[in-house]
Every structure is written in structure tokens, then in C-alpha cells.
Design a protein around this motif. Structure first.
Motif, PDB file in Angstrom:
ATOM      1  N   ARG A  42       0.826  -1.199   0.000  1.00 14.92           N
ATOM      2  CA  ARG A  42       0.000   0.000   0.000  1.00 14.92           C
ATOM      3  C   ARG A  42       0.870   1.262   0.000  1.00 14.92           C
ATOM      4  O   ARG A  42       1.943   1.301   0.611  1.00 14.92           O
ATOM      5  CB  ARG A  42      -0.913   0.017   1.238  1.00 14.92           C
ATOM      6  N   PRO A  43       0.386   2.333  -0.638  1.00  9.30           N
ATOM      7  CA  PRO A  43       1.174   3.572  -0.660  1.00  9.30           C
ATOM      8  C   PRO A  43       1.291   4.251   0.697  1.00  9.30           C
ATOM      9  O   PRO A  43       2.183   5.066   0.906  1.00  9.30           O
ATOM     10  CB  PRO A  43       0.418   4.453  -1.661  1.00  9.30           C
ATOM     11  N   ASP A  44       0.362   3.919   1.630  1.00  5.29           N
ATOM     12  CA  ASP A  44       0.419   4.566   2.938  1.00  5.29           C
ATOM     13  C   ASP A  44       1.157   3.742   3.988  1.00  5.29           C
ATOM     14  O   ASP A  44       1.134   4.079   5.176  1.00  5.29           O
ATOM     15  CB  ASP A  44      -0.988   4.913   3.432  1.00  5.29           C
ATOM     16  N   VAL A  45       1.799   2.646   3.598  1.00  7.81           N
ATOM     17  CA  VAL A  45       2.567   1.869   4.558  1.00  7.81           C
ATOM     18  C   VAL A  45       3.795   2.678   4.978  1.00  7.81           C
ATOM     19  O   VAL A  45       4.402   3.376   4.172  1.00  7.81           O
ATOM     20  CB  VAL A  45       2.956   0.492   3.986  1.00  7.81           C
ATOM     21  N   ARG A  46       4.129   2.618   6.260  1.00  7.50           N
ATOM     22  CA  ARG A  46       5.239   3.389   6.817  1.00  7.50           C
ATOM     23  C   ARG A  46       6.060   2.501   7.748  1.00  7.50           C
ATOM     24  O   ARG A  46       5.567   1.497   8.256  1.00  7.50           O
ATOM     25  CB  ARG A  46       4.720   4.587   7.630  1.00  7.50           C
ATOM     26  N   THR A  47       7.292   2.929   7.997  1.00  5.68           N
ATOM     27  CA  THR A  47       8.075   2.343   9.079  1.00  5.68           C
ATOM     28  C   THR A  47       7.880   3.227  10.305  1.00  5.68           C
ATOM     29  O   THR A  47       8.147   4.434  10.254  1.00  5.68           O
ATOM     30  CB  THR A  47       9.563   2.264   8.724  1.00  5.68           C
ATOM     31  N   ARG A  63       6.605  -2.163   9.987  1.00  2.72           N
ATOM     32  CA  ARG A  63       5.968  -1.687   8.773  1.00  2.72           C
ATOM     33  C   ARG A  63       4.478  -1.670   9.083  1.00  2.72           C
ATOM     34  O   ARG A  63       3.902  -2.691   9.510  1.00  2.72           O
ATOM     35  CB  ARG A  63       6.265  -2.598   7.583  1.00  2.72           C
ATOM     36  N   ALA A  64       3.825  -0.525   8.927  1.00  2.94           N
ATOM     37  CA  ALA A  64       2.461  -0.374   9.415  1.00  2.94           C
ATOM     38  C   ALA A  64       1.656   0.576   8.547  1.00  2.94           C
ATOM     39  O   ALA A  64       2.206   1.438   7.856  1.00  2.94           O
ATOM     40  CB  ALA A  64       2.483   0.128  10.862  1.00  2.94           C
ATOM     41  N   VAL A  65       0.340   0.408   8.617  1.00  6.81           N
ATOM     42  CA  VAL A  65      -0.627   1.242   7.894  1.00  6.81           C
ATOM     43  C   VAL A  65      -1.506   1.921   8.938  1.00  6.81           C
ATOM     44  O   VAL A  65      -1.898   1.289   9.928  1.00  6.81           O
ATOM     45  CB  VAL A  65      -1.491   0.376   6.955  1.00  6.81           C
ATOM     46  N   PRO A  66      -1.853   3.206   8.764  1.00  9.39           N
ATOM     47  CA  PRO A  66      -2.789   3.835   9.716  1.00  9.39           C
ATOM     48  C   PRO A  66      -4.091   3.044   9.764  1.00  9.39           C
ATOM     49  O   PRO A  66      -4.713   2.797   8.726  1.00  9.39           O
ATOM     50  CB  PRO A  66      -3.003   5.236   9.126  1.00  9.39           C
ATOM     51  N   LEU A  67      -4.509   2.640  10.952  1.00  8.84           N
ATOM     52  CA  LEU A  67      -5.692   1.790  11.064  1.00  8.84           C
ATOM     53  C   LEU A  67      -6.931   2.488  10.522  1.00  8.84           C
ATOM     54  O   LEU A  67      -7.770   1.866   9.861  1.00  8.84           O
ATOM     55  CB  LEU A  67      -5.909   1.387  12.526  1.00  8.84           C
ATOM     56  N   ALA A 105      -3.555   4.917  16.071  1.00  9.19           N
ATOM     57  CA  ALA A 105      -3.561   3.458  15.960  1.00  9.19           C
ATOM     58  C   ALA A 105      -3.023   3.040  14.590  1.00  9.19           C
ATOM     59  O   ALA A 105      -3.377   3.626  13.567  1.00  9.19           O
ATOM     60  CB  ALA A 105      -4.974   2.924  16.144  1.00  9.19           C
ATOM     61  N   TRP A 106      -2.187   2.011  14.596  1.00 10.08           N
ATOM     62  CA  TRP A 106      -1.585   1.479  13.374  1.00 10.08           C
ATOM     63  C   TRP A 106      -1.815  -0.026  13.311  1.00 10.08           C
ATOM     64  O   TRP A 106      -1.816  -0.704  14.339  1.00 10.08           O
ATOM     65  CB  TRP A 106      -0.084   1.732  13.347  1.00 10.08           C
ATOM     66  N   LEU A 107      -1.984  -0.525  12.085  1.00 10.38           N
ATOM     67  CA  LEU A 107      -1.957  -1.963  11.863  1.00 10.38           C
ATOM     68  C   LEU A 107      -0.534  -2.336  11.481  1.00 10.38           C
ATOM     69  O   LEU A 107      -0.076  -2.017  10.380  1.00 10.38           O
ATOM     70  CB  LEU A 107      -2.926  -2.371  10.754  1.00 10.38           C
ATOM     71  N   ALA A 108       0.177  -2.974  12.401  1.00 16.12           N
ATOM     72  CA  ALA A 108       1.525  -3.450  12.113  1.00 16.12           C
ATOM     73  C   ALA A 108       1.437  -4.766  11.359  1.00 16.12           C
ATOM     74  O   ALA A 108       0.645  -5.650  11.705  1.00 16.12           O
ATOM     75  CB  ALA A 108       2.311  -3.617  13.403  1.00 16.12           C
TER      76      ALA A 108
END
Length: 270
Positions: A42-47, A63-67, A105-108
Motif C-alpha cells: 500500500r502507498p500509505d505503509v510506513r516504518t 511496517r504499518a498502515v494507519p488503522l 492506531a496502526w496496523l503493524a
């Protein structure tokens, strides 16, 4: 000695199995299935960096996406349930996620190329999905609101509407110790335990049937057990984690015990 193909197959399949992990999210508009691979692309995935991670008790990077980005058309008045593969079922108001009252909150997502370390005390892996929080903003996020081994997220009616048998007597005034204890019970104990046979968690025993713990444990022993389960039963394989005073204040613990004593007089029919 050569290994047979049968011996090699589990090793060869392991990366595929991790990639094939799926998370089901249903917030009332039809279920969406997210795979590990798709989430990592996904383009919004971040470390992100998480200090004092609840599961690992140290600083972790994920590596996580904003929930919130995965919860389409969710309202802050809604209620969410997070279901783990081990039977843990955390209940959470959507406002905590959408309004960021307790942080972000993030989905790791566990990357098969960089798997997370194992959890301590025989708890296995936190993967493939784990809800983590950054930037706390003054509203505490309970440790039970960091669900790992996550398998599904659902929008549901709140706990009181779904499970009437866990409600205190309506004569209990708002603000009483029993009513406060019921609120604390929902965000702590109810993620692992049922009460009066009601609830979705499948990790721990029922806390009222056939007996309530306040009926067979002295108050001092029960308090000590909640703080540190190993203080009562030395059991290395035990899954219950203790609640320190940061996770559960003395006042909140007193309230939970008041609620449990109250519910011991309100047992559902066997």
C-alpha cells in the motif's frame, strides 16, 4: 544424509504461508480481506517506531498502515471488536481510533522477509497483524487494546446491547463502584473471559459460572493474582498477563472487584 522432499516442503512453504496471512475487516458495508502482501504494497505503509511496546516490552519498529485508513465509512459513535487467532476478543469504541484520543492506531504487518521476534513466556508470535499505538495524547490506551495475532475486525453493537447477562442491576447508580467496575471489566477482563456464559472471548474461563472468583479467593489473593498471576499459581505456560498500576489503577481494580462481587449474586441460569 539427504532430506526427503517431505522434510523440505514445510520449510519451502513457510514464506508462502506468511504471505498468505489474511485479515478480515467488516465495518458494516461488506467484508474486505487484506493479505500480508497487499498491505505491505500500500502507498500509505510506513516504518514506525513504538517505544515501550506492550507485547515486547521494548522499543520496536514495524511496517504499518494507519488503522483509520482501513475503516471505511466508520462513525466515531460505532463500536469495534478485534478478534485474535488465539480467542482473544478486544472491545473498543471507534472514537478511540478515529478521534485519536489515545494516540494514533496502526496496523503493524509482519514482513516475511523480516519476521518479528517471538513473544516471551510461551506466547508464540505476535504476527501476522498487530494493533500498535504512537503519540499518546493523554487518554490511556489499555494493554488489552493492543491486540496481536489479529485475525478480524468487526463493527458491532456495544457490549451492553449484545450481552445483557453481564449488566449490573439497573438499580446501581451511575458513578457507583459497581458501574465503574463494569466499565473497567469491559476493557480489561472481557477480552479474555466470558461472564454468565456471554461474550466472544475464548481464551480464559467464565468469571461467574459455575463460581465467581470472589467466591473462592480471599480479596488479597485475588488482587495479587490480577497484578501477577504467577504469585498464586506458578505455571510457566500460563497466558494471563498481570495488570500493573499503570494498566489498572488501584481504584479501577477495587471497582472491578466490586462489580465481580455484585455479579456473583446475579448468576445466569445454568
Amino acid at each position: 544424509m539427504k532430506l526427503s522432499l517431505r522434510c523440505w516442503l514445510p520449510l519451502l512453504a513457510l514464506p508462502f504461508l506468511v504471505h498468505a496471512a489474511e485479515l478480515k475487516i467488516d465495518v458494516g458495508h461488506g467484508a474486505t480481506i487484506y493479505t500480508t502482501a497487499a498491505l505491505l504494497q500500500r502507498p500509505d505503509v510506513r516504518t514506525i517506531t513504538v517505544p515501550n511496546d506492550v507485547a515486547f516490552h521494548r522499543t520496536m519498529q514495524y511496517r504499518a498502515v494507519p488503522l483509520a485508513a482501513l475503516l471505511d465509512r466508520l462513525d466515531s459513535r460505532d463500536h469495534l471488536q478485534f478478534v485474535a487467532s488465539d480467542g482473544f476478543a478486544a472491545e473498543m469504541p471507534a472514537a478511540l481510533v478515529l478521534d485519536r484520543r489515545g494516540g494514533e492506531a496502526w496496523l503493524a504487518i509482519e514482513d516475511p522477509a523480516a519476521p518479528w521476534p517471538g513473544l516471551s513466556q510461551h506466547r508464540g508470535s505476535a504476527g501476522p497483524f498487530y494493533i500498535v499505538w504512537t503519540q499518546p495524547r493523554g487518554v490511556p490506551v489499555n494493554p488489552e487494546q493492543w491486540p496481536y495475532q489479529l485475525a478480524a475486525i468487526h463493527r458491532l453493537d456495544d457490549v451492553a446491547a449484545r450481552f445483557p447477562a453481564i449488566l449490573p442491576d439497573p438499580s446501581q447508580p451511575a458513578g457507583s463502584a459497581v458501574q465503574l467496575g463494569f466499565t473497567v471489566f469491559q476493557r480489561t477482563c472481557f477480552a479474555c473471559h466470558t461472564l454468565n456464559g456471554e461474550g466472544d472471548a475464548k481464551l480464559g474461563p467464565d468469571l461467574n459460572l459455575p463460581h465467581n472468583p470472589t467466591e473462592y479467593l480471599r480479596t488479597d489473593l485475588l488482587r495479587a493474582f490480577i497484578r501477577d498471576p504467577q504469585s498464586l499459581h506458578r505455571w510457566p505456560q500460563a497466558k494471563m498477563q498481570g495488570f500493573d498500576t499503570q494498566a489498572l489503577s488501584d481504584a479501577d481494580l477495587d471497582a472491578v472487584l466490586a462489580y465481580l462481587r455484585h455479579m456473583a449474586q446475579r448468576k445466569a441460569a445454568h
